[in-house]
Motif scaffolding. Structure first.
Motif, PDB file in Angstrom:
ATOM      1  N   MET A   1       5.329 -16.262 -39.616  1.00 36.21           N
ATOM      2  CA  MET A   1       5.362 -17.611 -40.156  1.00 36.21           C
ATOM      3  C   MET A   1       6.626 -18.346 -39.695  1.00 36.21           C
ATOM      4  N   ASN A   2       7.781 -17.652 -39.676  1.00 34.94           N
ATOM      5  CA  ASN A   2       9.023 -18.274 -39.235  1.00 34.94           C
ATOM      6  C   ASN A   2       8.931 -18.750 -37.793  1.00 34.94           C
ATOM      7  N   LYS A   3       8.264 -17.955 -36.946  1.00 23.94           N
ATOM      8  CA  LYS A   3       8.108 -18.313 -35.550  1.00 23.94           C
ATOM      9  C   LYS A   3       7.288 -19.601 -35.417  1.00 23.94           C
ATOM     10  N   ALA A   4       6.239 -19.729 -36.185  1.00 26.39           N
ATOM     11  CA  ALA A   4       5.383 -20.917 -36.143  1.00 26.39           C
ATOM     12  C   ALA A   4       6.152 -22.154 -36.608  1.00 26.39           C
ATOM     13  N   ILE A   5       6.950 -22.032 -37.641  1.00 24.44           N
ATOM     14  CA  ILE A   5       7.742 -23.162 -38.141  1.00 24.44           C
ATOM     15  C   ILE A   5       8.796 -23.562 -37.117  1.00 24.44           C
TER      16      ILE A   5
ATOM     17  N   ILE B   1       8.653 -23.159 -33.873  1.00 20.66           N
ATOM     18  CA  ILE B   1       7.967 -23.816 -32.754  1.00 20.66           C
ATOM     19  C   ILE B   1       7.575 -25.236 -33.149  1.00 20.66           C
ATOM     20  N   LEU B   2       7.080 -25.426 -34.364  1.00 18.51           N
ATOM     21  CA  LEU B   2       6.697 -26.754 -34.834  1.00 18.51           C
ATOM     22  C   LEU B   2       7.906 -27.692 -34.863  1.00 18.51           C
ATOM     23  N   ILE B   3       9.037 -27.206 -35.328  1.00 16.50           N
ATOM     24  CA  ILE B   3      10.256 -28.026 -35.372  1.00 16.50           C
ATOM     25  C   ILE B   3      10.688 -28.413 -33.962  1.00 16.50           C
ATOM     26  N   ILE B   4      10.648 -27.474 -33.038  1.00 18.20           N
ATOM     27  CA  ILE B   4      11.030 -27.757 -31.653  1.00 18.20           C
ATOM     28  C   ILE B   4      10.092 -28.791 -31.043  1.00 18.20           C
ATOM     29  N   VAL B   5       8.790 -28.647 -31.288  1.00 23.66           N
ATOM     30  CA  VAL B   5       7.812 -29.600 -30.766  1.00 23.66           C
ATOM     31  C   VAL B   5       8.072 -30.995 -31.344  1.00 23.66           C
ATOM     32  N   LEU B   6       8.364 -31.068 -32.632  1.00 25.41           N
ATOM     33  CA  LEU B   6       8.645 -32.360 -33.256  1.00 25.41           C
ATOM     34  C   LEU B   6       9.915 -32.993 -32.690  1.00 25.41           C
ATOM     35  N   ILE B   7      10.944 -32.207 -32.484  1.00 25.71           N
ATOM     36  CA  ILE B   7      12.197 -32.730 -31.929  1.00 25.71           C
ATOM     37  C   ILE B   7      11.975 -33.234 -30.505  1.00 25.71           C
ATOM     38  N   VAL B   8      11.336 -32.417 -29.676  1.00 27.14           N
ATOM     39  CA  VAL B   8      11.082 -32.811 -28.285  1.00 27.14           C
ATOM     40  C   VAL B   8      10.171 -34.045 -28.251  1.00 27.14           C
TER      41      VAL B   8
END
Length: 171
Positions: free
Chosen positions: A1-5, A7-14
């Motif tokens: 779950m931590n990995k998915a969050i 990745i989601l944060i990185i995608v949102l930032i980018v």
């Protein structure tokens, strides 16, 4: 779950950065490449000169063109050459001061030219002029009297600096 969050944060930032870049690009593309006068003067002409007036009345500040420059030289005018780059933050910050300085200058023997330098608006005549005066970089200002260089500055100018430089060249 931590990995998915993560990745989601990185995608949102980018994605956010991408959106900001696109918005900034769109904003910049609405600004004309050749910056005109800051008021209703855009495209205004001055008697005896072909180029667009950026500022000034009795002492015009014009977009550079070779014919107007040669005319001013042949008439023995005090000439300010402002080597300007549209991408340069110093040039862009200085432009309103130079415009105001020319608006206030009341010297019919003085004329200024904004010379595009190493930017997307630079033409071959402007490149040749920069080579002639060995201009190292943008926001260099050269003052000519009777076609001969009398002063040079790489400093950012105010309207008072402009008036002082032109008045000094007049003497």
């Amino acid at each position: 779950m931590n990995k998915a969050i993560t990745i989601l944060i990185i995608v949102l930032i980018v994605g956010g950065i991408g959106i900001l870049l696109v918005l900034n690009s769109n904003r910049n593309s609405t600004v004309p490449q050749k910056e005109q006068a800051t008021s209703s003067e855009a495209g205004r002409k001055v008697e005896g000169y072909q180029g667009n007036v950026l500022a000034g009345n009795s002492s015009p500040f014009l977009e550079f063109n070779k014919a107007d420059y040669e005319k001013a030289k042949s008439e023995g005018k005090i000439i300010l050459l402002d080597f300007y780059a549209n991408w340069c933050p110093v040039c862009r910050a200085e432009a309103p001061e130079l415009h105001a300085g020319f608006d206030e200058l009341n010297n019919p023997n003085a004329v200024g030219f904004r010379v595009n330098f190493n930017d997307s608006d630079t033409d071959s005549d402007e490149q040749a002029l920069a080579r002639e005066f060995n201009i190292p970089y943008q926001h260099t200002k050269v003052i000519l009297k009777n076609g001969v260089e009398v002063s040079r500055s790489n400093e950012q100018w105010t309207r008072d600096d402009l008036a002082n430089a032109v008045n000094s060249a007049q003497k």
